[in-house]
Design a protein around this motif. Structure first.
Motif, PDB file in Angstrom:
ATOM      1  N   LEU A  13       0.825  -1.200   0.098  1.00 23.99           N
ATOM      2  CA  LEU A  13       0.089  -0.116  -0.076  1.00 23.99           C
ATOM      3  C   LEU A  13       0.942   1.172  -0.034  1.00 23.99           C
ATOM      4  CD1 LEU A  13      -2.849   1.228   0.383  1.00 23.99           C
ATOM      5  CD2 LEU A  13      -2.639   1.279   3.005  1.00 23.99           C
ATOM      6  N   GLN A  14       0.700   2.058  -1.093  1.00 25.14           N
ATOM      7  CA  GLN A  14       1.361   3.351  -1.051  1.00 25.14           C
ATOM      8  C   GLN A  14       0.756   4.410  -0.140  1.00 25.14           C
ATOM      9  OE1 GLN A  14       3.277   4.471  -4.684  1.00 25.14           O
ATOM     10  NE2 GLN A  14       3.998   6.101  -3.829  1.00 25.14           N
ATOM     11  N   ILE A  15       1.360   5.101   0.810  1.00 25.69           N
ATOM     12  CA  ILE A  15       0.869   5.965   1.839  1.00 25.69           C
ATOM     13  C   ILE A  15       1.420   7.320   1.331  1.00 25.69           C
ATOM     14  CG2 ILE A  15       0.887   6.623   4.145  1.00 25.69           C
ATOM     15  CD1 ILE A  15       1.739   3.641   4.651  1.00 25.69           C
ATOM     16  N   GLU A  16       0.431   8.257   1.043  1.00 23.99           N
ATOM     17  CA  GLU A  16       0.622   9.474   0.910  1.00 23.99           C
ATOM     18  C   GLU A  16       1.117  10.397   2.167  1.00 23.99           C
ATOM     19  OE1 GLU A  16      -1.914  13.390  -0.367  1.00 23.99           O
ATOM     20  OE2 GLU A  16      -2.520  11.406  -1.394  1.00 23.99           O
ATOM     21  N   ILE A  17       2.093  11.008   1.845  1.00 24.86           N
ATOM     22  CA  ILE A  17       2.681  12.053   2.890  1.00 24.86           C
ATOM     23  C   ILE A  17       2.284  13.274   2.866  1.00 24.86           C
ATOM     24  CG2 ILE A  17       4.724  13.070   3.629  1.00 24.86           C
ATOM     25  CD1 ILE A  17       6.360  10.768   2.410  1.00 24.86           C
ATOM     26  N   LYS A  18       1.416  13.780   4.008  1.00 23.59           N
ATOM     27  CA  LYS A  18       0.823  14.959   4.125  1.00 23.59           C
ATOM     28  C   LYS A  18       1.762  16.286   4.747  1.00 23.59           C
ATOM     29  CE  LYS A  18      -3.614  13.113   4.708  1.00 23.59           C
ATOM     30  NZ  LYS A  18      -4.825  12.972   5.445  1.00 23.59           N
TER      31      LYS A  18
END
Length: 149
Positions: free
Chosen positions: A144-149
């Motif tokens: 799962l690719q996790i988006e960085i905020k």
């Protein structure tokens, strides 16, 4: 003075570290009066085959003389568990004697099968062979690719 020491044939045949079927086991098999009608060396379990058919697994277990009421199937924690419990009681009354025998046997096998569609599992017992079809489900995404905020 002198004592008898019981002879354990299984220990004799294992002295070199290899298990093999010898003459005595052949005699034991021939005269075996097990309610299951067969003997698996050292373990007392039934034979089982697992086939990958692409979209499903097929499990076949040899169960001669076993009724479907004596078999319990479970699928938990990615394991298919097949358990057999056989209880037999024989009462025989004749003119001058009474004969009673009771036997109780239990065997269990489990196999790891991940990503099974448990709602669509199908099992049949025909001619002494238990056939279980376990359809595969879509595997959960392991990445799962996790988006960085």
């Amino acid at each position: 003075m002198f004592g008898l020491t019981p002879l354990n044939r299984n220990q004799l045949q294992k002295r070199d570290g290899h298990d093999f079927i010898d003459f005595y086991n052949m005699l034991d098999d021939f005269f075996n009066d097990s309610p299951f009608g067969f003997r698996a060396p050292e373990t007392g379990v039934f034979k089982m085959d697992v086939k990958d058919q692409g979209n499903a697994y097929l499990v076949e277990a040899e169960m001669p003389g076993i009724k479907k009421e004596e078999i319990k199937l479970d699928y938990q924690n990615d394991y298919l568990i097949i358990k057999v419990e056989k209880n037999e009681e024989i009462n025989e009354e004749k003119e001058s004697y009474l004969h009673k025998e009771r036997r109780s046997s239990s065997m269990q096998r489990s196999v790891y099968l991940k990503d099974i569609d448990a709602a669509n599992v199908d099992a049949k017992l025909e001619d002494g062979v238990l056939k279980i079809s376990l359809p595969k489900s879509e595997p959960a995404a392991s990445k799962l690719q996790i988006e960085i905020k």
